[in-house]
Design a protein around this motif. Structure first.
Motif, PDB file in Angstrom:
ATOM      1  N   LYS A 110      -4.279  18.757  -2.118  1.00 52.88           N
ATOM      2  CA  LYS A 110      -3.312  18.403  -3.157  1.00 52.88           C
ATOM      3  C   LYS A 110      -2.254  17.458  -2.603  1.00 52.88           C
ATOM      4  N   ASN A 111      -1.817  17.703  -1.381  1.00 51.15           N
ATOM      5  CA  ASN A 111      -0.823  16.816  -0.763  1.00 51.15           C
ATOM      6  C   ASN A 111      -1.380  15.417  -0.577  1.00 51.15           C
ATOM      7  N   ARG A 112      -2.653  15.322  -0.203  1.00 51.55           N
ATOM      8  CA  ARG A 112      -3.260  14.007  -0.010  1.00 51.55           C
ATOM      9  C   ARG A 112      -3.397  13.283  -1.343  1.00 51.55           C
TER      10      ARG A 112
ATOM     11  N   SER B 125     -15.569  12.949  -0.143  1.00 54.90           N
ATOM     12  CA  SER B 125     -15.834  11.706   0.582  1.00 54.90           C
ATOM     13  C   SER B 125     -14.754  10.672   0.312  1.00 54.90           C
ATOM     14  N   GLY B 126     -14.248  10.635  -0.926  1.00 58.04           N
ATOM     15  CA  GLY B 126     -13.184   9.702  -1.258  1.00 58.04           C
ATOM     16  C   GLY B 126     -11.898  10.019  -0.519  1.00 58.04           C
ATOM     17  N   LEU B 127     -11.519  11.282  -0.499  1.00 54.80           N
ATOM     18  CA  LEU B 127     -10.297  11.691   0.196  1.00 54.80           C
ATOM     19  C   LEU B 127     -10.420  11.483   1.702  1.00 54.80           C
ATOM     20  N   GLU B 128     -11.627  11.665   2.238  1.00 50.03           N
ATOM     21  CA  GLU B 128     -11.837  11.409   3.659  1.00 50.03           C
ATOM     22  C   GLU B 128     -11.749   9.915   3.964  1.00 50.03           C
ATOM     23  N   SER B 129     -12.247   9.073   3.050  1.00 51.02           N
ATOM     24  CA  SER B 129     -12.175   7.640   3.289  1.00 51.02           C
ATOM     25  C   SER B 129     -10.718   7.166   3.287  1.00 51.02           C
ATOM     26  N   TYR B 130      -9.871   7.794   2.456  1.00 52.51           N
ATOM     27  CA  TYR B 130      -8.443   7.456   2.464  1.00 52.51           C
ATOM     28  C   TYR B 130      -7.818   7.823   3.806  1.00 52.51           C
TER      29      TYR B 130
ATOM     30  N   ALA C  25      -7.105   1.210   3.210  1.00 52.32           N
ATOM     31  CA  ALA C  25      -7.501  -0.059   2.586  1.00 52.32           C
ATOM     32  C   ALA C  25      -8.896   0.049   1.979  1.00 52.32           C
ATOM     33  N   GLN C  26      -9.837   0.623   2.726  1.00 50.11           N
ATOM     34  CA  GLN C  26     -11.187   0.785   2.200  1.00 50.11           C
ATOM     35  C   GLN C  26     -11.182   1.673   0.955  1.00 50.11           C
ATOM     36  N   PHE C  27     -10.369   2.726   0.986  1.00 45.37           N
ATOM     37  CA  PHE C  27     -10.247   3.608  -0.178  1.00 45.37           C
ATOM     38  C   PHE C  27      -9.781   2.817  -1.399  1.00 45.37           C
TER      39      PHE C  27
END
Length: 266
Positions: free
Chosen positions: A222-224, A11-16, A21-23
């Motif tokens: 991993k790239n993200r 969920s964190g990586l999706e929010s980024y 900004a939200q992340f």
């Protein structure tokens, strides 16, 4: 800047991906909001009710639907607070409460007598990408079933309005990441099925992943993570991405693309 990001979640990586900004506000600046959307609140209460159901089943008891709905009502009242927001005009708290009841009753009707061989409920995961400790992930499996011969099913409950198509399920990454964790932590895995329950409609969608697809997913994640850490280290921009989802965002006061409090939330 010393990184505060030791473990990542899907969920964190999706929010980024959706809004850097939200992340940053949530995961780097650690700005916590007491606000909570009514949709998310209802989803949590439905999850708790289904967790209670399968906990009872694992203990050798088959509860009546009335007992599950009573559990739902108790946890709704226990967890209710005055910062729960409704963003959609014309909808009431009562509408969401009844929706939760309907989801639970429909799931109960469609899945009794609950003969699945349940391995775990609300199973917490702590795993690595490519067995590299610098890429640690976390997650929670709603329910894990196992037939005793190395064939697993990862189940996920969804209460939202939109049910995935088969094509969307085949491209979804959350449960695929959980499959990576499962294969990393258990030696007997032969096959893994990914199963979504769209409890609002009684729809079940299943999917599987090849080793090549999982390897591609690991590389992409991993790239993200590398991109996030590089930006954090070098003081790079985490830009806001204005979109329709801003109507449900609680970081308007912090966001450079917005002004004041979110007018869509009441």
């Amino acid at each position: 800047m010393v990184s505060v990001l030791e473990r990542f979640s899907y969920s964190g990586l999706e929010s980024y991906k959706k809004c850097p900004a939200q992340f940053k506000f949530r995961y780097i600046d650690k700005i916590r909001k007491t606000d909570e959307g009514i949709e998310a609140f209802t989803g949590k209460r439905v999850h708790e009710a289904l967790e209670f159901l399968y906990t009872e089943v694992q203990s050798g008891r088959l509860p009546f639907i009335d007992g599950i709905l009573e559990h739902y009502e108790q946890h709704w009242e226990k967890n209710w607070h005055d910062r729960i927001a409704i963003a959609k005009r014309g909808e009431r708290v009562e509408d969401y409460y009844r929706l939760g009841e309907d989801c639970i009753a429909r799931f109960y009707r469609n899945n009794q007598p609950f003969s699945e061989r349940v391995e775990g409920i609300e199973l917490e995961l702590d795993f690595m990408l490519d067995n590299d400790d610098s890429y640690r992930m976390k997650g929670i499996i709603d329910r894990l079933d196992h037939d005793g011969d190395g064939n697993y099913e990862i189940h996920d409950y969804k209460t939202g309005k939109r049910a995935m198509s088969q094509g969307q399920a085949d491209q979804d990454n959350q449960l695929a990441l959980y499959q990576i964790a499962l294969e990393q932590q258990r030696e007997d895995v032969q096959t893994v099925s990914l199963v979504w329950h769209f409890v609002r409609y009684g729809i079940v969608v299943k999917s599987k992943r090849t080793k090549e697809q999982l390897q591609h997913l690991v590389k992409a994640m991993k790239n993200r993570i590398d991109e996030i850490r590089l930006k954090e280290k070098q003081g790079g921009e985490f830009p806001a991405k204005p979109m329709i989802l801003c109507n449900w965002c609680y970081y308007w006061e912090e966001c450079p693309a917005q002004s004041g409090s979110n007018p869509y939330i009441r």
